[in-house]
Design a protein around this motif. Structure first.
Motif, PDB file in Angstrom:
ATOM      1  N   LEU A 236       2.293  10.045 -17.390  1.00  0.00           N
ATOM      2  CA  LEU A 236       3.178  10.483 -18.478  1.00  0.00           C
ATOM      3  C   LEU A 236       3.864   9.289 -19.134  1.00  0.00           C
ATOM      4  O   LEU A 236       3.997   9.242 -20.365  1.00  0.00           O
ATOM      5  CB  LEU A 236       4.214  11.476 -17.960  1.00  0.00           C
ATOM      6  CG  LEU A 236       3.678  12.850 -17.574  1.00  0.00           C
ATOM      7  CD1 LEU A 236       4.783  13.682 -16.948  1.00  0.00           C
ATOM      8  CD2 LEU A 236       3.106  13.560 -18.779  1.00  0.00           C
ATOM      9  N   ARG A 237       4.300   8.330 -18.324  1.00  0.00           N
ATOM     10  CA  ARG A 237       4.941   7.125 -18.867  1.00  0.00           C
ATOM     11  C   ARG A 237       3.949   6.344 -19.721  1.00  0.00           C
ATOM     12  O   ARG A 237       4.274   5.888 -20.822  1.00  0.00           O
ATOM     13  CB  ARG A 237       5.458   6.238 -17.736  1.00  0.00           C
ATOM     14  CG  ARG A 237       6.175   4.997 -18.234  1.00  0.00           C
ATOM     15  CD  ARG A 237       6.622   4.058 -17.117  1.00  0.00           C
ATOM     16  NE  ARG A 237       7.240   4.727 -16.013  1.00  0.00           N
ATOM     17  CZ  ARG A 237       6.707   4.827 -14.790  1.00  0.00           C
ATOM     18  NH1 ARG A 237       5.532   4.302 -14.536  1.00  0.00           N
ATOM     19  NH2 ARG A 237       7.347   5.446 -13.828  1.00  0.00           N
ATOM     20  N   GLN A 238       2.713   6.215 -19.243  1.00  0.00           N
ATOM     21  CA  GLN A 238       1.690   5.478 -19.989  1.00  0.00           C
ATOM     22  C   GLN A 238       1.356   6.179 -21.303  1.00  0.00           C
ATOM     23  O   GLN A 238       1.172   5.526 -22.325  1.00  0.00           O
ATOM     24  CB  GLN A 238       0.428   5.322 -19.139  1.00  0.00           C
ATOM     25  CG  GLN A 238      -0.595   4.391 -19.744  1.00  0.00           C
ATOM     26  CD  GLN A 238      -0.081   2.977 -19.865  1.00  0.00           C
ATOM     27  OE1 GLN A 238       0.536   2.449 -18.950  1.00  0.00           O
ATOM     28  NE2 GLN A 238      -0.322   2.365 -21.005  1.00  0.00           N
ATOM     29  N   ARG A 239       1.303   7.515 -21.294  1.00  0.00           N
ATOM     30  CA  ARG A 239       1.054   8.254 -22.536  1.00  0.00           C
ATOM     31  C   ARG A 239       2.151   8.005 -23.555  1.00  0.00           C
ATOM     32  O   ARG A 239       1.888   7.814 -24.747  1.00  0.00           O
ATOM     33  CB  ARG A 239       0.954   9.749 -22.258  1.00  0.00           C
ATOM     34  CG  ARG A 239      -0.340  10.175 -21.645  1.00  0.00           C
ATOM     35  CD  ARG A 239      -0.351  11.674 -21.468  1.00  0.00           C
ATOM     36  NE  ARG A 239      -1.535  12.109 -20.750  1.00  0.00           N
ATOM     37  CZ  ARG A 239      -1.733  13.325 -20.305  1.00  0.00           C
ATOM     38  NH1 ARG A 239      -0.816  14.259 -20.506  1.00  0.00           N
ATOM     39  NH2 ARG A 239      -2.832  13.643 -19.664  1.00  0.00           N
ATOM     40  N   PHE A 240       3.400   8.013 -23.084  1.00  0.00           N
ATOM     41  CA  PHE A 240       4.515   7.763 -23.995  1.00  0.00           C
ATOM     42  C   PHE A 240       4.461   6.340 -24.538  1.00  0.00           C
ATOM     43  O   PHE A 240       4.640   6.118 -25.741  1.00  0.00           O
ATOM     44  CB  PHE A 240       5.852   8.018 -23.293  1.00  0.00           C
ATOM     45  CG  PHE A 240       7.041   7.614 -24.114  1.00  0.00           C
ATOM     46  CD1 PHE A 240       7.362   8.315 -25.267  1.00  0.00           C
ATOM     47  CD2 PHE A 240       7.808   6.536 -23.749  1.00  0.00           C
ATOM     48  CE1 PHE A 240       8.445   7.944 -26.033  1.00  0.00           C
ATOM     49  CE2 PHE A 240       8.892   6.151 -24.507  1.00  0.00           C
ATOM     50  CZ  PHE A 240       9.211   6.860 -25.659  1.00  0.00           C
TER      51      PHE A 240
ATOM     52  N   CYS B  42       6.619  10.749 -31.175  1.00  0.00           N
ATOM     53  CA  CYS B  42       6.502  10.634 -29.715  1.00  0.00           C
ATOM     54  C   CYS B  42       7.640  11.333 -28.970  1.00  0.00           C
ATOM     55  O   CYS B  42       7.729  11.218 -27.751  1.00  0.00           O
ATOM     56  CB  CYS B  42       6.443   9.168 -29.316  1.00  0.00           C
ATOM     57  SG  CYS B  42       5.044   8.291 -30.024  1.00  0.00           S
ATOM     58  N   THR B  43       8.503  12.025 -29.686  1.00  0.00           N
ATOM     59  CA  THR B  43       9.624  12.702 -29.039  1.00  0.00           C
ATOM     60  C   THR B  43       9.190  13.748 -28.014  1.00  0.00           C
ATOM     61  O   THR B  43       9.766  13.806 -26.933  1.00  0.00           O
ATOM     62  CB  THR B  43      10.544  13.323 -30.108  1.00  0.00           C
ATOM     63  OG1 THR B  43      10.985  12.284 -30.975  1.00  0.00           O
ATOM     64  CG2 THR B  43      11.736  13.990 -29.469  1.00  0.00           C
ATOM     65  N   PRO B  44       8.159  14.581 -28.277  1.00  0.00           N
ATOM     66  CA  PRO B  44       7.747  15.543 -27.241  1.00  0.00           C
ATOM     67  C   PRO B  44       7.258  14.860 -25.958  1.00  0.00           C
ATOM     68  O   PRO B  44       7.563  15.330 -24.856  1.00  0.00           O
ATOM     69  CB  PRO B  44       6.615  16.340 -27.903  1.00  0.00           C
ATOM     70  CG  PRO B  44       6.805  16.160 -29.362  1.00  0.00           C
ATOM     71  CD  PRO B  44       7.443  14.829 -29.535  1.00  0.00           C
ATOM     72  N   LEU B  45       6.539  13.760 -26.113  1.00  0.00           N
ATOM     73  CA  LEU B  45       6.085  13.031 -24.924  1.00  0.00           C
ATOM     74  C   LEU B  45       7.256  12.422 -24.167  1.00  0.00           C
ATOM     75  O   LEU B  45       7.268  12.404 -22.931  1.00  0.00           O
ATOM     76  CB  LEU B  45       5.089  11.937 -25.309  1.00  0.00           C
ATOM     77  CG  LEU B  45       3.720  12.408 -25.765  1.00  0.00           C
ATOM     78  CD1 LEU B  45       2.892  11.241 -26.275  1.00  0.00           C
ATOM     79  CD2 LEU B  45       3.001  13.094 -24.631  1.00  0.00           C
ATOM     80  N   MET B  46       8.257  11.921 -24.910  1.00  0.00           N
ATOM     81  CA  MET B  46       9.425  11.340 -24.261  1.00  0.00           C
ATOM     82  C   MET B  46      10.199  12.413 -23.496  1.00  0.00           C
ATOM     83  O   MET B  46      10.624  12.187 -22.360  1.00  0.00           O
ATOM     84  CB  MET B  46      10.340  10.677 -25.289  1.00  0.00           C
ATOM     85  CG  MET B  46      11.565  10.021 -24.679  1.00  0.00           C
ATOM     86  SD  MET B  46      12.655   9.286 -25.883  1.00  0.00           S
ATOM     87  CE  MET B  46      13.247  10.728 -26.726  1.00  0.00           C
TER      88      MET B  46
ATOM     89  N   GLU C  21       1.864   4.688 -32.782  1.00  0.00           N
ATOM     90  CA  GLU C  21       2.628   5.230 -33.900  1.00  0.00           C
ATOM     91  C   GLU C  21       3.818   4.330 -34.202  1.00  0.00           C
ATOM     92  O   GLU C  21       4.945   4.789 -34.310  1.00  0.00           O
ATOM     93  CB  GLU C  21       3.125   6.647 -33.563  1.00  0.00           C
ATOM     94  CG  GLU C  21       2.066   7.623 -33.152  1.00  0.00           C
ATOM     95  CD  GLU C  21       1.211   8.086 -34.312  1.00  0.00           C
ATOM     96  OE1 GLU C  21       1.586   7.843 -35.470  1.00  0.00           O
ATOM     97  OE2 GLU C  21       0.174   8.693 -34.040  1.00  0.00           O
ATOM     98  N   ALA C  22       3.581   3.053 -34.376  1.00  0.00           N
ATOM     99  CA  ALA C  22       4.623   2.036 -34.409  1.00  0.00           C
ATOM    100  C   ALA C  22       5.821   2.349 -35.300  1.00  0.00           C
ATOM    101  O   ALA C  22       6.926   2.465 -34.791  1.00  0.00           O
ATOM    102  CB  ALA C  22       4.031   0.686 -34.764  1.00  0.00           C
ATOM    103  N   PRO C  23       5.710   2.514 -36.596  1.00  0.00           N
ATOM    104  CA  PRO C  23       6.958   2.723 -37.336  1.00  0.00           C
ATOM    105  C   PRO C  23       7.548   4.126 -37.156  1.00  0.00           C
ATOM    106  O   PRO C  23       8.755   4.291 -37.183  1.00  0.00           O
ATOM    107  CB  PRO C  23       6.563   2.510 -38.804  1.00  0.00           C
ATOM    108  CG  PRO C  23       5.145   2.131 -38.823  1.00  0.00           C
ATOM    109  CD  PRO C  23       4.578   2.341 -37.463  1.00  0.00           C
ATOM    110  N   ASP C  24       6.690   5.138 -36.971  1.00  0.00           N
ATOM    111  CA  ASP C  24       7.180   6.517 -36.905  1.00  0.00           C
ATOM    112  C   ASP C  24       7.220   7.059 -35.488  1.00  0.00           C
ATOM    113  O   ASP C  24       7.171   8.267 -35.293  1.00  0.00           O
ATOM    114  CB  ASP C  24       6.270   7.419 -37.753  1.00  0.00           C
ATOM    115  CG  ASP C  24       6.252   7.006 -39.199  1.00  0.00           C
ATOM    116  OD1 ASP C  24       7.263   6.467 -39.664  1.00  0.00           O
ATOM    117  OD2 ASP C  24       5.213   7.223 -39.858  1.00  0.00           O
TER     118      ASP C  24
END
Length: 163
Positions: free
Chosen positions: A85-89, A104-108, A96-99
């Protein structure tokens, strides 16, 4: 796909030689190797579940040992799940560098929830812990929640002085 029939004498010769060399190998593979293989639909060894530490008698050393070994296996699996999960985030934030804050909020959130659950189960147990200590931690947490409410929500008010 059906086998091609030889067209001329040279093709027939090479087809026969190939069959002579290939037939014993195919026979050994189909008759000896494949029937004796253990075919699992997964890529890791699957262990049977044993009784947990709360189901063991206090003098049953074998049951306690099996519960400890299963607890350690479960901890390794939980560590790997958290690592994935950490690696996916982290991959999402790099891709998705600028955005990345929006995308990535759901993964976080998923990672933070899993990390909180991991800490609730394995955190603060020290370096040399076992299933018994983890079970006692769970029992103490349940007693705390029964008396004071969920951990982290603040203590519930008791007594008539504050009313």
């Amino acid at each position: 796909m059906p086998e091609a029939t030889p067209r001329n004498i040279i093709d027939k010769f090479f087809f026969t030689v190939g069959s002579v060399l290939d037939a014993p190998t195919v026979w050994v593979r189909e008759k000896i190797v494949e029937p004796n293989q253990k075919n699992y639909p997964w890529y890791h060894q699957k262990f049977r579940r044993v009784p947990t530490i709360d189901q063991c008698y206090t003098d049953d050393v074998v049951c306690i040992h099996e519960a400890n070994v299963q607890y350690k296996r479960d901890k390794l699996v939980d560590n790997e799940i958290l690592s994935i999960l950490r690696q996916r985030f982290e991959d999402c934030t790099m891709y998705e560098a600028p955005d990345h804050l929006e995308k990535c909020t759901p993964l976080m959130r998923q990672y933070e929830e899993a990390a909180g659950n991991w800490f609730a189960k394995y955190g603060d147990l020290g370096a040399y812990h076992d299933a018994r200590r983890a079970y006692m931690k769970q029992k103490h947490r349940m007693v705390w929640e029964r008396r004071h409410g969920p951990v982290g929500s603040g203590m519930k008010k008791t007594g008539s002085l504050e009313e």
